[in-house]
Design an enzyme around this catalytic site. Sequence first.
Site, mmCIF file in Angstrom:
data_model
loop_
_atom_site.group_PDB
_atom_site.id
_atom_site.type_symbol
_atom_site.label_atom_id
_atom_site.label_comp_id
_atom_site.label_asym_id
_atom_site.label_seq_id
_atom_site.Cartn_x
_atom_site.Cartn_y
_atom_site.Cartn_z
ATOM 1 N N HIS A 101 0.832 -1.205 0.000
ATOM 2 C CA HIS A 101 0.000 0.000 0.000
ATOM 3 C C HIS A 101 0.865 1.253 0.000
ATOM 4 O O HIS A 101 0.570 2.231 -0.674
ATOM 5 C CB HIS A 101 -0.934 0.003 1.216
ATOM 6 C CG HIS A 101 -1.957 -1.091 1.157
ATOM 7 N ND1 HIS A 101 -3.245 -0.901 0.721
ATOM 8 C CD2 HIS A 101 -1.855 -2.416 1.432
ATOM 9 C CE1 HIS A 101 -3.904 -2.046 0.745
ATOM 10 N NE2 HIS A 101 -3.085 -2.987 1.170
ATOM 11 N N ASP A 105 -6.495 5.448 1.029
ATOM 12 C CA ASP A 105 -6.417 4.028 0.692
ATOM 13 C C ASP A 105 -7.815 3.403 0.822
ATOM 14 O O ASP A 105 -8.594 3.775 1.695
ATOM 15 C CB ASP A 105 -5.451 3.326 1.653
ATOM 16 C CG ASP A 105 -5.203 1.880 1.266
ATOM 17 O OD1 ASP A 105 -4.193 1.626 0.590
ATOM 18 O OD2 ASP A 105 -6.020 0.997 1.625
#
Length: 460
Positions: free
Chosen positions: A22, A119
């Site tokens: 991520h 995210d």
Amino acid sequence: MSDSGDQSFVHVALLPSAGMGHLTPFLRLAALLTAHNVRVTFITPIPTVSLAESQSLSQLSTTFPQITQKHLHLLPLDELSANSEDPFYYHFELIRRSSHLLPPLLSSLSPPLSAMITDMSFSSTVIPITDSLGLPNYIFFTSSAKMLTLYVSFHTMLGPHREIKDGLEVSGLEPIPKAWIPPPLLKDGNNLLKSFFTENGKKMTESTGILINTFESIEHETVAALNEGRVLKGLPSAIAFGPLPPCNSETDHQLAWLDDQPTGSVFYVSFGSRTAMSREQVRELGEGLVRSGCRFLWVVKDKKVDMEDDEKLTEVLGQGLLERVKEKGLAVKKWLNQEQVLRHPAIAGFLSHCGWNSLSEALWNGVPVLAWPQHGDQKINADLVERIGLGVWVKSWGWSEEEMVVKAEDIAARVKEIMGNDSLRLQALHIKEEARLAVGDTGSSTKRLTALIETWKEFR
Ligand code: UDP
Ligand code: UDP
């Protein structure tokens, strides 16, 4: 472009999730936006799970001093054990539960923000906050567009007991069979992954837009299905703006061995930043690599989290195997800069778990892939590898959860097949060209990104 007196100036905050899978795409996005004269504030949840993350973040301040870093200080959760399911999912949950720290942080930023990019694992907790601040919120989905179809549909697929009966069918797209769905999502009852998919996937319809690190020529049909409401009604636009080019300017000095190998001779093996195999499978893999007769560079991982991975290579492989490895290969038990490895002219094939960043780096560098998905989105990504002709997926090699052991001779045969396959090599080079065209001056991804930045200028 300076801050003062320029009406077109935009300022965006980025909030990544835990784990290199991520963090890396968020860092690359930060670099890309900076190159487009967007001011970036990078919000870093700390502590990080892995050493690799903290090292990348300190590198960010050295390489990009113009990017502002702000910390989100996470507090441990009493009712949830760090090791309960997965240390990375635990951290997703920690960050979700720390989102009340965001409003004062976001409001204090100067100049005021034009947008926030979050995210996907925080959609359901962060969207209400950005809404209350009147701030556009873009969700960055860090996997493939095909995986996004499952993510946003998951809540519609659950039966009365939160069970899943079938795979996913979307009109005009190849179905996603049940066998490719991440195993925790198929379990009865609740678990962290299941609740992330249900809550975040549902909330995505309320975001301003969804950014995907993919590009038209590899996922055109899927992006079109998302944008035409065929996957889920009411989704905002899905913006294919990838593949994100690497931004790491650091030189890794550990590649002397690779420099000594002939061009196109080395097979590279790595399962990303958070996947450890059983000892038995690791040794079988090592035997397979030796038996393939190819040169190879192998990153061995024995524990999910790097800080806990402290056994010596001799202990993990055993002295006998280690000696045979050294005849033609190099095994390491440390972090290598993978993008740099894949860029090296000696590399000609890649055994990958099909993490989306690994695949994006493979295609960016035109390296053919032998796909061995282990968990999560990886079977869905492996299918894409095969469909676009980037590589080969041996479907009988199961998930890591299945605890089957793939035998050395099978691995050796597949490695040889990849390394000697000229048509695969040419197709990988073709995909590399298309990837670079997509993010070139007139490419489809650049068009989407510049249009997005224009939207932000209007909002300011
Ligand atoms: N990576 C690396 N060196 C390593 C292991 C991983 O540079 O030794 C990088 C890799 O290049 C990629 C990221 O870490 O950018 C891993 O992300 P991916 O989505 O491939 O898989 P994950 O680690 O999330 O399973
Ligand atoms: N599309 C989009 N964002 C993207 C890629 C595609 O909104 O990042 C939409 C696009 O508007 C169209 C469909 O998906 O509805 C197919 O895209 P394509 O680029 O082929 O069409 P274009 O936008 O060039 O007409």
